[in-house]
Motif scaffolding. Structure first.
Motif, PDB file in Angstrom:
ATOM      1  N   ALA A 108      37.179 -35.759  27.633  1.00 37.67           N
ATOM      2  CA  ALA A 108      38.246 -36.720  27.377  1.00 37.67           C
ATOM      3  C   ALA A 108      38.932 -37.091  28.685  1.00 37.67           C
ATOM      4  CB  ALA A 108      39.270 -36.136  26.397  1.00 37.67           C
ATOM      5  N   LEU A 109      39.121 -38.384  28.910  1.00 41.12           N
ATOM      6  CA  LEU A 109      39.897 -38.888  30.045  1.00 41.12           C
ATOM      7  C   LEU A 109      41.243 -39.341  29.495  1.00 41.12           C
ATOM      8  CD1 LEU A 109      37.163 -41.063  31.828  1.00 41.12           C
ATOM      9  CD2 LEU A 109      37.747 -38.657  32.244  1.00 41.12           C
ATOM     10  N   ILE A 110      42.306 -38.690  29.949  1.00 38.96           N
ATOM     11  CA  ILE A 110      43.635 -38.897  29.388  1.00 38.96           C
ATOM     12  C   ILE A 110      44.478 -39.706  30.366  1.00 38.96           C
ATOM     13  CG2 ILE A 110      45.665 -37.757  28.410  1.00 38.96           C
ATOM     14  CD1 ILE A 110      43.148 -36.845  26.986  1.00 38.96           C
ATOM     15  N   ASP A 111      45.108 -40.780  29.882  1.00 34.25           N
ATOM     16  CA  ASP A 111      46.019 -41.538  30.742  1.00 34.25           C
ATOM     17  C   ASP A 111      47.280 -40.716  31.012  1.00 34.25           C
ATOM     18  OD1 ASP A 111      46.802 -44.117  32.040  1.00 34.25           O
ATOM     19  OD2 ASP A 111      48.470 -43.918  30.636  1.00 34.25           O
ATOM     20  N   GLY A 112      47.665 -40.629  32.281  1.00 34.73           N
ATOM     21  CA  GLY A 112      48.886 -39.912  32.619  1.00 34.73           C
ATOM     22  C   GLY A 112      48.622 -38.718  33.517  1.00 34.73           C
ATOM     23  N   ASN A 113      49.569 -37.778  33.529  1.00 38.45           N
ATOM     24  CA  ASN A 113      49.466 -36.652  34.456  1.00 38.45           C
ATOM     25  C   ASN A 113      49.320 -35.310  33.755  1.00 38.45           C
ATOM     26  OD1 ASN A 113      51.995 -36.321  33.410  1.00 38.45           O
ATOM     27  ND2 ASN A 113      53.098 -36.581  35.336  1.00 38.45           N
ATOM     28  N   ARG A 114      49.105 -35.340  32.443  1.00 36.68           N
ATOM     29  CA  ARG A 114      48.848 -34.072  31.751  1.00 36.68           C
ATOM     30  C   ARG A 114      47.963 -34.297  30.543  1.00 36.68           C
ATOM     31  NH1 ARG A 114      53.930 -31.102  30.528  1.00 36.68           N
ATOM     32  NH2 ARG A 114      54.753 -32.088  32.375  1.00 36.68           N
ATOM     33  N   CYS A 115      47.285 -33.229  30.130  1.00 35.50           N
ATOM     34  CA  CYS A 115      46.342 -33.311  29.017  1.00 35.50           C
ATOM     35  C   CYS A 115      46.845 -32.488  27.833  1.00 35.50           C
ATOM     36  CB  CYS A 115      44.975 -32.748  29.429  1.00 35.50           C
ATOM     37  SG  CYS A 115      44.184 -33.643  30.764  1.00 35.50           S
ATOM     38  N   PRO A 116      46.551 -32.956  26.621  1.00 34.70           N
ATOM     39  CA  PRO A 116      46.814 -32.106  25.461  1.00 34.70           C
ATOM     40  C   PRO A 116      45.858 -30.920  25.461  1.00 34.70           C
ATOM     41  CG  PRO A 116      45.601 -34.077  24.805  1.00 34.70           C
ATOM     42  CD  PRO A 116      45.930 -34.229  26.268  1.00 34.70           C
ATOM     43  N   GLU A 117      46.198 -29.883  24.711  1.00 35.34           N
ATOM     44  CA  GLU A 117      45.289 -28.746  24.571  1.00 35.34           C
ATOM     45  C   GLU A 117      44.129 -29.167  23.687  1.00 35.34           C
ATOM     46  OE1 GLU A 117      47.182 -25.170  23.276  1.00 35.34           O
ATOM     47  OE2 GLU A 117      48.775 -25.335  24.780  1.00 35.34           O
ATOM     48  N   LEU A 118      42.912 -29.080  24.244  1.00 35.08           N
ATOM     49  CA  LEU A 118      41.721 -29.516  23.528  1.00 35.08           C
ATOM     50  C   LEU A 118      40.627 -28.453  23.636  1.00 35.08           C
ATOM     51  CD1 LEU A 118      41.578 -33.179  24.937  1.00 35.08           C
ATOM     52  CD2 LEU A 118      42.336 -32.522  22.646  1.00 35.08           C
ATOM     53  N   THR A 119      39.651 -28.559  22.767  1.00 30.58           N
ATOM     54  CA  THR A 119      38.506 -27.648  22.822  1.00 30.58           C
ATOM     55  C   THR A 119      37.388 -28.214  23.693  1.00 30.58           C
ATOM     56  OG1 THR A 119      37.647 -28.648  20.795  1.00 30.58           O
ATOM     57  CG2 THR A 119      38.991 -26.671  20.545  1.00 30.58           C
ATOM     58  N   ILE A 120      37.599 -29.402  24.253  1.00 25.85           N
ATOM     59  CA  ILE A 120      36.605 -30.031  25.142  1.00 25.85           C
ATOM     60  C   ILE A 120      37.238 -30.223  26.523  1.00 25.85           C
ATOM     61  CG2 ILE A 120      35.357 -31.208  23.290  1.00 25.85           C
ATOM     62  CD1 ILE A 120      36.952 -33.769  24.021  1.00 25.85           C
ATOM     63  N   PRO A 121      36.434 -30.367  27.578  1.00 22.51           N
ATOM     64  CA  PRO A 121      36.992 -30.626  28.907  1.00 22.51           C
ATOM     65  C   PRO A 121      37.804 -31.921  28.908  1.00 22.51           C
ATOM     66  CG  PRO A 121      34.650 -30.105  29.059  1.00 22.51           C
ATOM     67  CD  PRO A 121      34.965 -30.278  27.607  1.00 22.51           C
ATOM     68  N   ALA A 122      38.890 -31.923  29.659  1.00 17.37           N
ATOM     69  CA  ALA A 122      39.749 -33.107  29.734  1.00 17.37           C
ATOM     70  C   ALA A 122      40.250 -33.284  31.155  1.00 17.37           C
ATOM     71  CB  ALA A 122      40.919 -32.978  28.768  1.00 17.37           C
ATOM     72  N   GLU A 123      40.456 -34.543  31.530  1.00 15.46           N
ATOM     73  CA  GLU A 123      40.967 -34.873  32.869  1.00 15.46           C
ATOM     74  C   GLU A 123      42.086 -35.892  32.726  1.00 15.46           C
ATOM     75  OE1 GLU A 123      39.407 -37.055  36.979  1.00 15.46           O
ATOM     76  OE2 GLU A 123      37.981 -36.585  35.394  1.00 15.46           O
ATOM     77  N   ALA A 124      43.224 -35.595  33.336  1.00 16.55           N
ATOM     78  CA  ALA A 124      44.343 -36.538  33.336  1.00 16.55           C
ATOM     79  C   ALA A 124      44.188 -37.501  34.502  1.00 16.55           C
ATOM     80  CB  ALA A 124      45.664 -35.786  33.440  1.00 16.55           C
ATOM     81  N   ILE A 125      44.352 -38.783  34.260  1.00 21.35           N
ATOM     82  CA  ILE A 125      44.206 -39.809  35.295  1.00 21.35           C
ATOM     83  C   ILE A 125      45.461 -40.683  35.297  1.00 21.35           C
ATOM     84  CG2 ILE A 125      42.835 -41.752  36.133  1.00 21.35           C
ATOM     85  CD1 ILE A 125      40.429 -40.559  34.671  1.00 21.35           C
ATOM     86  N   VAL A 126      46.245 -40.578  36.366  1.00 26.12           N
ATOM     87  CA  VAL A 126      47.448 -41.402  36.492  1.00 26.12           C
ATOM     88  C   VAL A 126      47.034 -42.870  36.615  1.00 26.12           C
ATOM     89  CG1 VAL A 126      49.462 -41.893  37.924  1.00 26.12           C
ATOM     90  CG2 VAL A 126      48.781 -39.522  37.513  1.00 26.12           C
ATOM     91  N   LYS A 127      47.700 -43.730  35.845  1.00 30.36           N
ATOM     92  CA  LYS A 127      47.347 -45.163  35.761  1.00 30.36           C
ATOM     93  C   LYS A 127      45.886 -45.350  35.311  1.00 30.36           C
ATOM     94  CE  LYS A 127      50.748 -47.272  38.812  1.00 30.36           C
ATOM     95  NZ  LYS A 127      51.649 -46.131  38.939  1.00 30.36           N
ATOM     96  N   GLY A 128      45.433 -44.417  34.478  1.00 32.53           N
ATOM     97  CA  GLY A 128      44.053 -44.473  33.981  1.00 32.53           C
ATOM     98  C   GLY A 128      43.762 -45.719  33.178  1.00 32.53           C
ATOM     99  N   ASP A 129      44.817 -46.301  32.543  1.00 34.21           N
ATOM    100  CA  ASP A 129      44.584 -47.509  31.739  1.00 34.21           C
ATOM    101  C   ASP A 129      44.219 -48.706  32.604  1.00 34.21           C
ATOM    102  OD1 ASP A 129      47.113 -47.663  32.811  1.00 34.21           O
ATOM    103  OD2 ASP A 129      48.151 -47.895  30.902  1.00 34.21           O
TER     104      ASP A 129
END
Length: 196
Positions: free
Chosen positions: A103-124
């Motif tokens: 999961a690629l998450i917009d912003g600077n933090r990720c929710p707790e997930l069971t899959i790998p996640a990366e926060a991307i600032v200005k990801g949108d």
């Protein structure tokens, strides 16, 4: 080798004083590219509506999740945003038939997930899948606000979508809070205290 499914995730509605915070999650399909994806805030309402239909029709999978005004008041807006994002990914997973690989998450933090996640600032603005998720979230929330406007026309939700504008503050002072106002947000709380 099976395809890798990258899921973009974004939210709409952290700043308003009323209604749910809504998240979108999208896995795009390289065989059905969607032209014109960008940060939903940089698109006209008509363009967002058009792209919403394109995403729902052409994405590999998509999902929408939300956390209500009551949940926001119980756990705070940050935790509610993370909850909405998790729910959006779960909704997407149901349609996809499996968890996405990342999961690629917009912003600077990720929710707790069971899959790998990366926060991307200005990801949108950087990742098309996050742009698509931002459009799903924004259109869904705007539609909710139009329904709320029908129920409570005195607040002018159709104009400001629940954001803290002078008109909204004036309506809050005059009419008090409706059942969808976020009571933990200080402008709403202050009005309730004054009117108590």
């Amino acid at each position: 080798m099976s395809a890798i499914w990258i899921c973009g995730v974004d939210e709409a509605g952290r700043g308003p004083l009323v209604g749910s915070v809504v998240a979108g999650a999208v896995v795009l399909d390289s065989n059905h590219p969607i032209e014109g994806l960008r940060d939903s805030k940089k698109l006209s309402p008509a363009k967002r509506e058009f792209l919403f239909e394109q995403i729902v029709s052409n994405a590999k999978a998509w999902g929408i999740g939300e956390a209500s005004a009551q949940e926001i008041d119980q756990i705070n807006i940050l935790q509610a945003t993370m909850l909405a994002m998790r729910r959006a990914i779960e909704d997407l997973t149901t349609r996809l038939g499996a968890w996405p690989d990342k999961a690629l998450i917009d912003g600077n933090r990720c929710p707790e997930l069971t899959i790998p996640a990366e926060a991307i600032v200005k990801g949108d603005s950087k990742e098309p899948a996050i742009s698509a998720a931002s459009i799903l979230a924004k259109v869904t929330r705007d539609r909710q606000m139009m329904v709320l406007h029908e129920q409570y026309p005195q607040y002018g939700f159709a104009q400001h979508m629940g954001y803290p504008t002078e008109f909204h503050f004036a309506a809050l002072k005059q009419f008090g809070a409706c059942d969808q106002h976020r009571r933990s947000f200080s402008p709403v709380r202050n009005v309730l205290e004054v009117n108590a």
